[in-house]
Design a protein around this motif. Sequence first.
Motif, PDB file in Angstrom:
ATOM      1  N   PRO A  80       2.999  -3.085   0.824  1.00 46.61           N
ATOM      2  CA  PRO A  80       3.391  -1.919   1.635  1.00 46.61           C
ATOM      3  C   PRO A  80       4.398  -2.283   2.722  1.00 46.61           C
ATOM      4  O   PRO A  80       4.393  -3.393   3.249  1.00 46.61           O
ATOM      5  N   THR A  81       5.256  -1.340   3.012  1.00 44.36           N
ATOM      6  CA  THR A  81       6.208  -1.499   4.110  1.00 44.36           C
ATOM      7  C   THR A  81       5.818  -0.527   5.213  1.00 44.36           C
ATOM      8  O   THR A  81       4.890   0.259   5.068  1.00 44.36           O
ATOM      9  N   GLY A  82       6.513  -0.565   6.292  1.00 41.86           N
ATOM     10  CA  GLY A  82       6.237   0.364   7.382  1.00 41.86           C
ATOM     11  C   GLY A  82       5.615  -0.350   8.560  1.00 41.86           C
ATOM     12  O   GLY A  82       5.427  -1.562   8.557  1.00 41.86           O
ATOM     13  N   ASP A  83       5.318   0.414   9.580  1.00 39.65           N
ATOM     14  CA  ASP A  83       4.762  -0.132  10.809  1.00 39.65           C
ATOM     15  C   ASP A  83       3.257  -0.243  10.708  1.00 39.65           C
ATOM     16  O   ASP A  83       2.575   0.705  10.325  1.00 39.65           O
ATOM     17  N   TRP A  84       2.716  -1.390  11.093  1.00 42.80           N
ATOM     18  CA  TRP A  84       1.281  -1.650  10.981  1.00 42.80           C
ATOM     19  C   TRP A  84       0.443  -0.726  11.844  1.00 42.80           C
ATOM     20  O   TRP A  84      -0.706  -0.471  11.550  1.00 42.80           O
ATOM     21  N   GLU A  88      -0.278   5.765   8.217  1.00 41.42           N
ATOM     22  CA  GLU A  88       0.247   5.731   6.848  1.00 41.42           C
ATOM     23  C   GLU A  88       1.356   4.696   6.755  1.00 41.42           C
ATOM     24  O   GLU A  88       2.279   4.707   7.568  1.00 41.42           O
ATOM     25  N   LEU A  89       1.263   3.805   5.795  1.00 46.04           N
ATOM     26  CA  LEU A  89       2.313   2.812   5.587  1.00 46.04           C
ATOM     27  C   LEU A  89       3.411   3.415   4.732  1.00 46.04           C
ATOM     28  O   LEU A  89       3.219   4.457   4.103  1.00 46.04           O
ATOM     29  N   THR A  92       6.172   0.918  -1.168  1.00 43.80           N
ATOM     30  CA  THR A  92       5.817  -0.461  -1.514  1.00 43.80           C
ATOM     31  C   THR A  92       7.001  -1.131  -2.203  1.00 43.80           C
ATOM     32  O   THR A  92       7.941  -0.467  -2.643  1.00 43.80           O
TER      33      THR A  92
END
Length: 95
Positions: A80-84, A88-89, A92
Motif C-alpha cells: 500500500p501507498t499513502g500516508d500512514w 485509508e491507504l 498498491t
Amino acid sequence: MSRVRLPAAAAVLALLTCLPGCSSAPTAVEACMGKQAVGATSGQLAGTYRGEGDAEGVTLTLKASGSKPGSGTVTVHHWPTGDWYRSELGETFDG
C-alpha cells in the motif's frame, strides 16, 4: 472438568512447574525462554511473508544474495501507498 478446561489447566500447571527453575536465573525470560536475539543474518530472514488482517493480500519476499554476505533483495506485491496516519491507504504497487 470440561474438555476445554483440562488442556488449559495442563498448560497452567506446566507454566507453574517451570517458574521455580526460572526464579533462580538472572531473569525469568533467560531461564525459560532463552535470550532475545540481537541480530539475524540475511539467510535467516529469507522467505515470503504474507499479510493478515488489514494487510490481507500483501506479500513481502526477502531473498539472500549468495555473492555478498548481508545482502539480498526485497520484493513486494500489493504494497500500500499513502500516508500512514490516514484511515485509508492509497493504491498498491508491486516492485
